[in-house]
Design an enzyme around this catalytic site. Structure first.
Site, PDB file in Angstrom:
ATOM      1  N   ARG A   1      -7.292  12.804   0.643  1.00 15.84           N
ATOM      2  CA  ARG A   1      -6.207  13.264   1.515  1.00 15.84           C
ATOM      3  C   ARG A   1      -4.823  12.786   1.055  1.00 15.84           C
ATOM      4  O   ARG A   1      -3.823  13.372   1.397  1.00 15.84           O
ATOM      5  CB  ARG A   1      -6.449  12.850   2.965  1.00 15.84           C
ATOM      6  CG  ARG A   1      -6.348  11.360   3.191  1.00 15.84           C
ATOM      7  CD  ARG A   1      -6.494  11.006   4.637  1.00 15.84           C
ATOM      8  NE  ARG A   1      -7.846  11.220   5.116  1.00 15.84           N
ATOM      9  CZ  ARG A   1      -8.326  10.634   6.221  1.00 15.84           C
ATOM     10  NH1 ARG A   1      -7.545   9.851   6.939  1.00 15.84           N
ATOM     11  NH2 ARG A   1      -9.568  10.838   6.607  1.00 15.84           N
TER      12      ARG A   1
ATOM     13  N   ARG B   1      -9.546   8.158  -1.412  1.00 13.72           N
ATOM     14  CA  ARG B   1     -10.573   8.446  -0.407  1.00 13.72           C
ATOM     15  C   ARG B   1     -11.460   9.589  -0.882  1.00 13.72           C
ATOM     16  O   ARG B   1     -11.044  10.435  -1.679  1.00 13.72           O
ATOM     17  CB  ARG B   1      -9.925   8.833   0.931  1.00 13.72           C
ATOM     18  CG  ARG B   1      -9.083   7.728   1.539  1.00 13.72           C
ATOM     19  CD  ARG B   1      -8.530   8.168   2.889  1.00 13.72           C
ATOM     20  NE  ARG B   1      -9.582   8.250   3.871  1.00 13.72           N
ATOM     21  CZ  ARG B   1      -9.786   7.358   4.842  1.00 13.72           C
ATOM     22  NH1 ARG B   1      -8.977   6.331   4.981  1.00 13.72           N
ATOM     23  NH2 ARG B   1     -10.775   7.507   5.682  1.00 13.72           N
TER      24      ARG B   1
ATOM     25  N   ASN C   1       0.854  -1.181   0.000  1.00 15.77           N
ATOM     26  CA  ASN C   1       0.000   0.000   0.000  1.00 15.77           C
ATOM     27  C   ASN C   1       0.896   1.238   0.000  1.00 15.77           C
ATOM     28  O   ASN C   1       1.679   1.447   0.939  1.00 15.77           O
ATOM     29  CB  ASN C   1      -0.897  -0.037   1.248  1.00 15.77           C
ATOM     30  CG  ASN C   1      -1.836   1.152   1.316  1.00 15.77           C
ATOM     31  OD1 ASN C   1      -1.416   2.286   1.100  1.00 15.77           O
ATOM     32  ND2 ASN C   1      -3.087   0.908   1.616  1.00 15.77           N
TER      33      ASN C   1
ATOM     34  N   HIS D   1      -3.601  -4.478   7.711  1.00 15.66           N
ATOM     35  CA  HIS D   1      -3.717  -3.365   8.646  1.00 15.66           C
ATOM     36  C   HIS D   1      -2.845  -3.595   9.873  1.00 15.66           C
ATOM     37  O   HIS D   1      -3.051  -4.540  10.617  1.00 15.66           O
ATOM     38  CB  HIS D   1      -5.160  -3.099   9.098  1.00 15.66           C
ATOM     39  CG  HIS D   1      -5.417  -1.632   9.256  1.00 15.66           C
ATOM     40  ND1 HIS D   1      -4.963  -0.914  10.326  1.00 15.66           N
ATOM     41  CD2 HIS D   1      -6.027  -0.740   8.437  1.00 15.66           C
ATOM     42  CE1 HIS D   1      -5.303   0.351  10.162  1.00 15.66           C
ATOM     43  NE2 HIS D   1      -5.947   0.485   9.027  1.00 15.66           N
TER      44      HIS D   1
ATOM     45  N   GLU E   1     -10.498  -9.617   3.150  1.00 19.72           N
ATOM     46  CA  GLU E   1      -9.257  -9.171   3.789  1.00 19.72           C
ATOM     47  C   GLU E   1      -9.578  -9.023   5.259  1.00 19.72           C
ATOM     48  O   GLU E   1     -10.415  -8.187   5.641  1.00 19.72           O
ATOM     49  CB  GLU E   1      -8.766  -7.852   3.194  1.00 19.72           C
ATOM     50  CG  GLU E   1      -7.452  -7.408   3.842  1.00 19.72           C
ATOM     51  CD  GLU E   1      -6.826  -6.190   3.170  1.00 19.72           C
ATOM     52  OE1 GLU E   1      -6.922  -6.064   1.927  1.00 19.72           O
ATOM     53  OE2 GLU E   1      -6.250  -5.367   3.893  1.00 19.72           O
TER      54      GLU E   1
ATOM     55  N   GLU F   1      -8.612   0.156  -3.078  1.00 18.25           N
ATOM     56  CA  GLU F   1      -9.474   0.172  -1.883  1.00 18.25           C
ATOM     57  C   GLU F   1     -10.454   1.305  -2.065  1.00 18.25           C
ATOM     58  O   GLU F   1     -10.060   2.416  -2.424  1.00 18.25           O
ATOM     59  CB  GLU F   1      -8.648   0.466  -0.635  1.00 18.25           C
ATOM     60  CG  GLU F   1      -7.754  -0.639  -0.200  1.00 18.25           C
ATOM     61  CD  GLU F   1      -6.933  -0.217   1.015  1.00 18.25           C
ATOM     62  OE1 GLU F   1      -7.146   0.885   1.557  1.00 18.25           O
ATOM     63  OE2 GLU F   1      -6.072  -0.994   1.408  1.00 18.25           O
TER      64      GLU F   1
ATOM     65  N   HIS G   1      -5.683   3.676  -2.090  1.00 15.57           N
ATOM     66  CA  HIS G   1      -7.020   4.014  -1.602  1.00 15.57           C
ATOM     67  C   HIS G   1      -7.299   5.455  -2.011  1.00 15.57           C
ATOM     68  O   HIS G   1      -6.653   6.374  -1.517  1.00 15.57           O
ATOM     69  CB  HIS G   1      -7.023   3.867  -0.069  1.00 15.57           C
ATOM     70  CG  HIS G   1      -8.364   4.055   0.566  1.00 15.57           C
ATOM     71  ND1 HIS G   1      -8.576   3.839   1.903  1.00 15.57           N
ATOM     72  CD2 HIS G   1      -9.567   4.441   0.067  1.00 15.57           C
ATOM     73  CE1 HIS G   1      -9.849   4.060   2.204  1.00 15.57           C
ATOM     74  NE2 HIS G   1     -10.468   4.440   1.097  1.00 15.57           N
TER      75      HIS G   1
ATOM     76  N   HIS H   1       0.898   6.323   1.600  1.00 15.81           N
ATOM     77  CA  HIS H   1       1.716   7.279   2.356  1.00 15.81           C
ATOM     78  C   HIS H   1       2.682   8.068   1.469  1.00 15.81           C
ATOM     79  O   HIS H   1       3.122   9.147   1.846  1.00 15.81           O
ATOM     80  CB  HIS H   1       2.525   6.560   3.429  1.00 15.81           C
ATOM     81  CG  HIS H   1       1.730   6.212   4.663  1.00 15.81           C
ATOM     82  ND1 HIS H   1       0.498   6.727   4.950  1.00 15.81           N
ATOM     83  CD2 HIS H   1       2.039   5.399   5.705  1.00 15.81           C
ATOM     84  CE1 HIS H   1       0.069   6.237   6.094  1.00 15.81           C
ATOM     85  NE2 HIS H   1       0.980   5.425   6.585  1.00 15.81           N
TER      86      HIS H   1
ATOM     87  N   THR I   1      -8.346   3.518   7.961  1.00 15.15           N
ATOM     88  CA  THR I   1      -9.551   2.684   8.024  1.00 15.15           C
ATOM     89  C   THR I   1      -9.602   1.991   9.379  1.00 15.15           C
ATOM     90  O   THR I   1      -8.750   1.158   9.684  1.00 15.15           O
ATOM     91  CB  THR I   1      -9.516   1.631   6.889  1.00 15.15           C
ATOM     92  OG1 THR I   1      -9.081   2.280   5.697  1.00 15.15           O
ATOM     93  CG2 THR I   1     -10.888   1.043   6.673  1.00 15.15           C
TER      94      THR I   1
HETATM   95  N1  PXP Z   1      -5.737  -2.946   4.076  1.00 10.55           N
HETATM   96  C1  PXP Z   1      -6.664  -1.967   4.144  1.00 10.55           C
HETATM   97  C2  PXP Z   1      -8.051  -2.296   3.707  1.00 10.55           C
HETATM   98  C3  PXP Z   1      -6.340  -0.674   4.591  1.00 10.55           C
HETATM   99  O1  PXP Z   1      -7.297   0.277   4.661  1.00 10.55           O
HETATM  100  C4  PXP Z   1      -4.999  -0.397   4.937  1.00 10.55           C
HETATM  101  C5  PXP Z   1      -4.614   0.975   5.375  1.00 10.55           C
HETATM  102  O2  PXP Z   1      -4.785   1.863   4.352  1.00 10.55           O
HETATM  103  C6  PXP Z   1      -4.059  -1.444   4.830  1.00 10.55           C
HETATM  104  C7  PXP Z   1      -4.455  -2.711   4.425  1.00 10.55           C
HETATM  105  C8  PXP Z   1      -2.624  -1.227   5.173  1.00 10.55           C
HETATM  106  O3  PXP Z   1      -2.501  -0.976   6.537  1.00 10.55           O
HETATM  107  P1  PXP Z   1      -1.118  -0.499   7.131  1.00 10.55           P
HETATM  108  O4  PXP Z   1      -0.809   0.810   6.481  1.00 10.55           O
HETATM  109  O5  PXP Z   1      -1.382  -0.399   8.590  1.00 10.55           O
HETATM  110  O6  PXP Z   1      -0.114  -1.547   6.775  1.00 10.55           O
END
Ligand code: PXP
Length: 249
Positions: free
Chosen positions: A57, A53, A8, A198, A159, A78, A51, A11, A109
């Protein structure tokens, strides 16, 4: 087959937006999510997760289209279950869509999608997305009713939200692992692909290995944080190396 890694890269866009949110077309706008997707691929990522959003953001629509066009890795979008996001997804045609709950106030999330409660609104959109070729994942808490509803609605994957697992220590962690195991076992029985995501990091990863039937992990924050020190390609490579010891079922 060994565990798959979806990286992901939201960031990366967060960092760009911190300086360039008001000058999106500036030639100085950096870092580039597309470059990050390429670096993640070089480190061994199996797919890229973004994602878009409602409040934009971090990832912008433009990022999504650019990654779609230029990255050769499968894309996992996402998204919240809104008409605005449906329009983007139908245009973007990602390989995977992960349906997530979304509120403007949350930092990230925070909980899983309530598929039981929102079944009627979700079902037609799951079908529309599948018709254009996307495989659908439901981002849910490790809750047996949510697994049943995800199977009933026809999703190919779930997931499992590992946020509670990641934030629990000692016996609380044991309890969270048991919930994940039960959810994974039921999901597997219902022929769902079991993914997790997550809060997974380089330290808690091995504790997750007690959970059977895992196919893919989606990891963002810890990899990007590590990348600040060692570079994204190396951070992804290190995570892949650790993931190689997940027991095969
Ligand atoms: N899966 C989903 C559905 C998420 O919303 C996120 C965070 O954006 C992640 C995985 C990744 O989580 P983390 O950034 O804590 O590794």
């Amino acid at each position: 087959m060994s565990l798959l890694l979806g990286v992901n890269i939201d960031h990366i866009a967060t960092l760009r937006q911190a300086r360039y949110a008001l000058q999106p077309d500036s030639p100085n706008a950096e870092p580039s999510p597309l470059d990050a997707a390429e670096d993640a691929k070089a480190g061994g990522a199996d797919s890229i997760t973004i994602h878009v959003r409602g409040d934009r953001r971090h990832m912008q629509e433009q990022d999504a289209y650019q990654i779609r066009e230029h990255s050769t890795l499968p894309l996992n979008l996402e998204m919240g279950n809104t008409e605005e996001m449906m329009a983007i997804a139908l245009k973007l045609k990602p390989e995977f869509v992960c349906l997530v709950p979304e509120t403007r106030e949350e930092v990230t999330t925070e909980g899983g999608l309530d598929v039981v409660e929102h079944y009627e609104e979700l079902a037609p959109n799951v079908e529309r997305l599948q018709k254009q070729g996307a495989k659908i994942s439901m981002f849910i808490d490790p809750d047996l009713e949510q697994i049943e509803a995800s199977a009933r609605i026809g999703a190919e994957m779930v997931e499992l939200h590992t946020g509670c697992f990641a934030n629990a220590f000692g016996c609380e962690r044991t309890y969270e692992i048991e919930r994940l195991i039960a959810a994974a076992e039921l999901g597997h029985k219902r022929q769902l692909q079991i993914n997790a995501g997550h809060g997974i990091n380089y330290k808690n990863l091995e504790d997750l290995y007690e959970v059977p039937h895992l196919t893919e992990l989606n990891i963002g924050h810890s990899i990007i944080a590590r990348a600040v020190r060692v570079g994204l390609t190396q951070a992804v490579r290190e995570m892949r190396e650790l993931m190689a010891s997940y027991p095969q079922s």
